[in-house]
Design a protein around this motif. Structure first.
Motif, short mmCIF file in Angstrom:
data_model
loop_
_atom_site.label_atom_id
_atom_site.label_comp_id
_atom_site.label_asym_id
_atom_site.label_seq_id
_atom_site.Cartn_x
_atom_site.Cartn_y
_atom_site.Cartn_z
N HIS A 36 0.83 -1.21 0.00
CA HIS A 36 0.00 0.00 0.00
C HIS A 36 0.86 1.26 0.00
O HIS A 36 0.54 2.25 -0.68
CB HIS A 36 -0.93 -0.01 1.21
N ARG A 37 1.96 1.24 0.74
CA ARG A 37 2.83 2.42 0.78
C ARG A 37 3.45 2.69 -0.59
O ARG A 37 3.60 3.85 -0.99
CB ARG A 37 3.96 2.21 1.81
N LEU A 38 3.82 1.64 -1.29
CA LEU A 38 4.36 1.81 -2.64
C LEU A 38 3.33 2.49 -3.55
O LEU A 38 3.66 3.42 -4.29
CB LEU A 38 4.77 0.46 -3.22
N ALA B 172 2.96 6.10 -2.72
CA ALA B 172 4.13 6.90 -3.09
C ALA B 172 4.27 7.07 -4.59
O ALA B 172 5.22 7.71 -5.05
CB ALA B 172 5.39 6.26 -2.51
N GLY B 173 3.35 6.49 -5.35
CA GLY B 173 3.40 6.63 -6.80
C GLY B 173 4.28 5.60 -7.48
O GLY B 173 4.61 5.76 -8.67
N VAL B 174 4.69 4.56 -6.76
CA VAL B 174 5.47 3.48 -7.36
C VAL B 174 4.50 2.43 -7.90
O VAL B 174 3.78 1.80 -7.13
CB VAL B 174 6.44 2.83 -6.34
N ARG B 175 4.46 2.30 -9.19
CA ARG B 175 3.49 1.41 -9.83
C ARG B 175 4.19 0.13 -10.28
O ARG B 175 4.70 0.05 -11.40
CB ARG B 175 2.83 2.11 -11.03
N LEU B 176 4.25 -0.84 -9.40
CA LEU B 176 4.88 -2.11 -9.74
C LEU B 176 4.00 -2.89 -10.70
O LEU B 176 2.79 -3.01 -10.51
CB LEU B 176 5.11 -2.95 -8.49
N SER B 177 4.63 -3.47 -11.73
CA SER B 177 3.87 -4.32 -12.64
C SER B 177 3.68 -5.72 -12.06
O SER B 177 2.70 -6.40 -12.37
CB SER B 177 4.58 -4.42 -14.00
N ILE B 178 4.62 -6.14 -11.20
CA ILE B 178 4.55 -7.44 -10.52
C ILE B 178 5.23 -7.31 -9.16
O ILE B 178 6.29 -6.69 -9.04
CB ILE B 178 5.26 -8.55 -11.34
N HIS C 245 -3.87 -13.82 1.02
CA HIS C 245 -4.26 -12.60 1.74
C HIS C 245 -3.60 -11.38 1.11
O HIS C 245 -4.26 -10.34 0.88
CB HIS C 245 -3.86 -12.71 3.22
N VAL C 246 -2.31 -11.48 0.82
CA VAL C 246 -1.60 -10.36 0.18
C VAL C 246 -2.19 -10.08 -1.20
O VAL C 246 -2.42 -8.91 -1.58
CB VAL C 246 -0.10 -10.67 0.07
N LEU D 211 -3.97 -6.28 -2.29
CA LEU D 211 -3.27 -5.34 -3.16
C LEU D 211 -3.85 -5.34 -4.56
O LEU D 211 -4.34 -6.35 -5.05
CB LEU D 211 -1.78 -5.70 -3.24
N THR D 212 -3.75 -4.20 -5.22
CA THR D 212 -4.09 -4.14 -6.64
C THR D 212 -2.90 -4.52 -7.50
O THR D 212 -3.07 -4.90 -8.66
CB THR D 212 -4.56 -2.73 -7.03
#
Length: 363
Positions: A214-216, A219-225, A240-241, A245-246
């Protein structure tokens, strides 16, 4: 098409991954077991692999023992070879050393099958595409200083990669803010043309994985994976994770054999399945995983050994991307051509690889 000889060699290969900066990563020597099968009608098959964390002597010994069982068998009956080797080891069929040895023989047998058909493996596996996107892996390790991390990320972008992986789960493990700062640094250094993904290598607790995920995002960090955020054996924790998460969550590289993937699918524990050819049981087992995944609407990503794995990823319809590490590349001629982060597959039959001149003496 009988197997006339099954030979095993042990060799040390110097890994000088051209993607890594000289000050970011020193060349290492990897202990490698190489398998060569020859048939009575003049075809041959090649495979090479290794274990993480030692015990290579044990792998070499196990592979030599199993090789003796193959002589005289029909090279086209790959499932029969699997069954014979599984019966030989009985209750050790899921043990890592056996699985890697089995995978080596399987890859070599498929190399023969491709040559017998006059077709590259990516076509025999379905030919969904003749090229495969890959992601740069290993250049943004958690051990690097911030300065080196930034330079290494910029180099990855300059080489034309469109996807790159960062290691999270920092050694001290105490400061989530540092994890976020590192990810932001890597994303900025890569630039807008490269998608960032992150590998935690099972290092987070479930609550920490959700919190940092969620913090990522905040902060605008858009992980693809997000790969292996928690212990890979904790399927409920993974689920659960994944639900929290999206960001798409991926795991599976540590699975031995096919069955663990079925459990992951049943629990919807991840969004993406990652398959390691050496651990799952070679191409034969990996194709079963890919088919299960397709039926349940999961994409697959391959782990390590792109020289082999791109054939699987390109052959099946649900291949998403392949990890790119050049750990064994000095061993081979006939490697895939890499352009702007895409591996282009050749028309050479089988997996298209042969031993480089420096290693011809092995067989």
């Amino acid at each position: 098409m009988k197997i006339a000889s099954a030979r095993v060699a042990f060799v040390q290969v110097t890994d000088e991954d051209r993607l890594a900066l000289a000050d970011a990563r020193k060349p290492t020597t990897r202990d490698v077991v190489v398998v060569h099968l020859a048939t009575d009608d003049g075809l041959d098959g090649l495979a090479a692999g290794f274990l993480f964390g030692g015990l290579t002597d044990a792998l070499n010994s196990a592979t030599e023992e199993m090789a003796e069982l193959l002589v005289g068998m029909d090279a086209a009956r790959i499932e029969a070879v699997h069954e014979k080797l599984i019966k030989h080891v009985d209750k050790l069929r899921h043990v890592g050393i056996f699985r890697v040895a089995l995978s080596l023989f399987d890859i070599a047998l498929w190399d023969i099958a491709g040559k017998a058909a006059g077709q590259p493996l990516w076509k025999l596996f379905g030919g969904a595409r003749d090229r495969m996107p890959v992601y740069a892996s290993g250049q943004m390790d958690r051990s690097l200083s911030d300065d080196v991390l930034a330079r290494s990320a910029a180099q990855v972008a300059e080489m034309g990669f469109k996807h790159a992986k960062l290691h999270l789960g920092l050694p001290d493990g105490a400061d989530p803010a540092r994890e976020i700062a590192r990810a932001k640094l890597a994303q900025d250094a890569l630039g807008p043309g490269v998608q960032l993904q992150a590998d935690v290598n099972d290092r987070f607790a479930v609550h920490r994985a959700v919190d940092i995920g969620h913090r990522l995002q905040d902060a605008g960090v858009r992980l693809s994976i997000l790969e292996d955020p928690v212990d890979h054996t904790d399927l409920d924790g993974l689920a659960h994770v994944t639900r929290a998460l999206t960001t798409p969550v991926m795991a599976g590289e540590s699975n031995w054999g096919v069955a663990p993937f079925r459990h992951m699918i049943e629990k919807r524990a991840v969004d993406i399945l990652m398959v390691d050819l050496l651990q799952v049981g070679g191409y034969t087992a990996a194709r079963k995983v890919a088919a299960m995944a397709e039926g349940a609407n999961f994409p697959i990503v391959t782990h390590l050994l792109p020289e082999y794995s791109v054939h699987l990823g390109a052959g099946v319809p649900n291949g998403l991307i392949c990890e790119h590490k050049e750990w064994l590349w000095p061993l081979f001629d006939g490697l895939p051509t890499l352009e702007d982060g895409v591996a282009h597959l050749s028309e050479r039959p089988g997996h298209g690889l042969s031993l480089a001149p420096a290693y011809k003496h092995l067989f």
